[in-house]
Design a protein around this motif. Structure first.
Motif, short mmCIF file in Angstrom:
data_model
loop_
_atom_site.label_atom_id
_atom_site.label_comp_id
_atom_site.label_asym_id
_atom_site.label_seq_id
_atom_site.Cartn_x
_atom_site.Cartn_y
_atom_site.Cartn_z
N ALA A 54 0.76 -1.15 -0.33
CA ALA A 54 0.46 0.54 -0.37
C ALA A 54 0.95 1.18 0.39
O ALA A 54 1.77 1.54 1.11
N HIS A 55 1.07 1.87 -1.42
CA HIS A 55 1.92 2.76 -1.01
C HIS A 55 1.67 4.08 -1.28
O HIS A 55 2.08 5.39 -1.88
N LEU A 56 0.22 4.03 -1.47
CA LEU A 56 -0.73 5.01 -2.06
C LEU A 56 -1.78 5.56 -0.43
O LEU A 56 -2.05 4.69 0.01
N GLY A 57 -2.29 6.85 -0.18
CA GLY A 57 -3.14 6.91 0.64
C GLY A 57 -4.04 5.95 1.16
O GLY A 57 -4.91 5.28 1.73
N ILE A 58 -4.43 6.10 -0.21
CA ILE A 58 -5.69 5.55 -0.60
C ILE A 58 -5.87 3.95 -0.65
O ILE A 58 -6.81 3.30 0.47
N ALA A 59 -4.73 3.30 -0.72
CA ALA A 59 -4.15 2.12 -0.32
C ALA A 59 -4.15 2.21 0.70
O ALA A 59 -4.96 0.64 1.23
N ALA A 60 -4.29 2.73 1.19
CA ALA A 60 -3.94 2.32 3.06
C ALA A 60 -4.97 2.56 3.38
O ALA A 60 -5.28 1.61 4.68
N LEU A 61 -5.85 3.37 3.12
CA LEU A 61 -7.47 3.37 4.21
C LEU A 61 -7.65 2.30 3.56
O LEU A 61 -8.66 1.21 4.49
N LEU A 62 -7.77 1.71 2.32
CA LEU A 62 -8.64 0.88 2.16
C LEU A 62 -8.02 -1.19 2.32
O LEU A 62 -8.69 -1.90 3.19
N ALA A 63 -6.85 -0.84 2.70
CA ALA A 63 -5.84 -2.03 3.36
C ALA A 63 -6.76 -1.95 4.83
O ALA A 63 -6.67 -2.69 5.85
N LYS A 64 -6.31 -0.98 6.05
CA LYS A 64 -6.62 -0.47 7.23
C LYS A 64 -8.07 -0.63 7.64
O LYS A 64 -8.51 -1.52 8.32
N LYS A 65 -8.96 -0.85 6.43
CA LYS A 65 -10.82 -1.59 6.51
C LYS A 65 -11.01 -2.22 6.45
O LYS A 65 -11.74 -3.20 7.20
N GLN A 66 -9.89 -3.21 5.84
CA GLN A 66 -9.86 -4.65 5.85
C GLN A 66 -9.68 -5.25 7.00
O GLN A 66 -9.58 -6.95 7.62
N GLY A 67 -9.12 -4.84 8.24
CA GLY A 67 -8.36 -4.56 9.44
C GLY A 67 -6.64 -5.56 9.18
O GLY A 67 -6.41 -6.00 10.57
N PHE A 68 -6.26 -4.50 8.18
CA PHE A 68 -4.69 -4.97 8.14
C PHE A 68 -4.06 -4.14 9.26
O PHE A 68 -4.46 -3.44 9.16
N GLU A 69 -3.13 -5.13 9.85
CA GLU A 69 -2.60 -3.90 11.25
C GLU A 69 -1.24 -3.16 10.60
O GLU A 69 -0.92 -2.93 12.01
N ALA A 70 -0.85 -3.86 9.77
CA ALA A 70 0.90 -3.63 9.43
C ALA A 70 0.50 -3.09 7.66
O ALA A 70 -0.42 -4.18 7.57
#
Length: 307
Positions: A33-49
């Motif tokens: 996740a190298h973009l802000g929106i990708a980081a948000l989408l990954a976090k939404k799915q429960g990833f912690e890092a």
């Protein structure tokens, strides 16, 4: 609510939080996740890092993964991702952008930008993707010096030493290099481009008690293994470095083909995130509400000309 305007900003540095995640018994799963929106989408799915791939960042800039990206360009990506999601993030540090002093500079810049961890590799420039042929390796002692420099420069950043030696020096060479890098101060080891389940198992067996990172990239030399399978083989971390970029790039290509052939996007709507879904992802209304509490319209009264 997006991390950047939340009330519960973490007190602990990202490196401390990254290490705490590795102290747990389960494998740490880090999607690219190298973009802000990708980081948000990954976090939404429960990833912690999260993981930030040099190949993904370079490709986003329209460049090949040959070590051409700079420290400051990567730092801009780091700030974007960590501000968006607030998750501890492992960043691809390539070869360290030079020798020992350059590595120290990189560590300080990455840490200040918000990174939780970095990995350094023992290739020479121009470096290649770990799953390509004819990689040129640095002298193991030179790589160890870089690791030692990173250790000296860091405050909290977690340091992972990557070795690409298995392809040219075999398992014995990769293990010997890994042990040298650990002695130099690495916190963990990343054996790149192992080609069979048996190789992953052997490497882990020969590195007892060491935190190990597995790279589950597509279209490479590593067979498909799940996070649970890597965990069972003795690995503490697994990354899917460029998967998000591959999916997004294919989707963009399809979209542009459709616009060209159909004269518009009317046949692509079912492939799109709606406006409402996008606003939910980026917390649009949370920002809007925050703004209204901070900046209220004040109607001027008693204008001089009224007197």
């Amino acid at each position: 609510m997006p991390y950047v305007i939340a009330d519960d900003l973490p007190d602990a540095p990202a490196g401390v939080r990254f290490r705490a995640l590795l102290d747990r018994p389960q494998i740490l799963q880090m999607p690219g996740a190298h973009l802000g929106i990708a980081a948000l989408l990954a976090k939404k799915q429960g990833f912690e890092a999260l993981y930030m791939s040099g190949a993904a960042m370079s490709a986003t800039m329209g460049l090949p993964d040959l070590g051409m990206i700079t420290v400051d360009e990567v730092a801009a990506y780091i700030r974007q991702v960590t501000r968006a999601a607030g998750l501890p993030t492992l960043v691809d540090g390539d070869t360290g952008y030079g020798e020992a002093l350059n590595v120290m500079h990189m560590v300080r810049v990455f840490e200040e930008a918000g990174a939780g961890a970095v990995h350094l590799e023992d290739q020479l420039l121009p470096k290649k993707c770990g799953h390509l042929n004819d990689k040129k390796l640095a002298d193991a002692r030179d790589m160890a010096a870089k690791v030692a420099a990173a250790r000296k420069a860091r405050r909290h950043l977690y340091i992972i030493a990557r070795t690409d030696a298995a392809a040219s020096e075999g398992m014995d060479g990769a293990v010997a290099r890994a042990k040298l890098y650990l002695e130099a101060g690495a916190d963990a080891v990343f054996p790149e481009a192992l080609t069979t389940r048996e190789m992953f198992a052997e490497f882990a067996k020969r590195m007892p008690g060491v935190k190990l990172l597995a790279n589950m990239t597509e279209f490479g030399r590593t067979p498909f293994l799940t996070a649970k399978e890597f965990e069972d083989l003795g690995y503490s971390m697994v990354i899917w470095p460029v998967s998000h970029l591959r999916v997004a790039a294919r989707a963009m290509e399809t979209l542009y083909q459709a616009i060209r052939s159909d004269g518009g996007t009317q046949n692509q709507l079912d492939r799109m995130q709606t406006r409402a879904q996008l606003y939910e992802t980026i917390g649009y209304h949370d920002y809007e509400a925050l703004d209204s509490t901070l900046v209220k319209t004040v109607i001027p009264t008693g204008m001089p000309q009224d007197k």
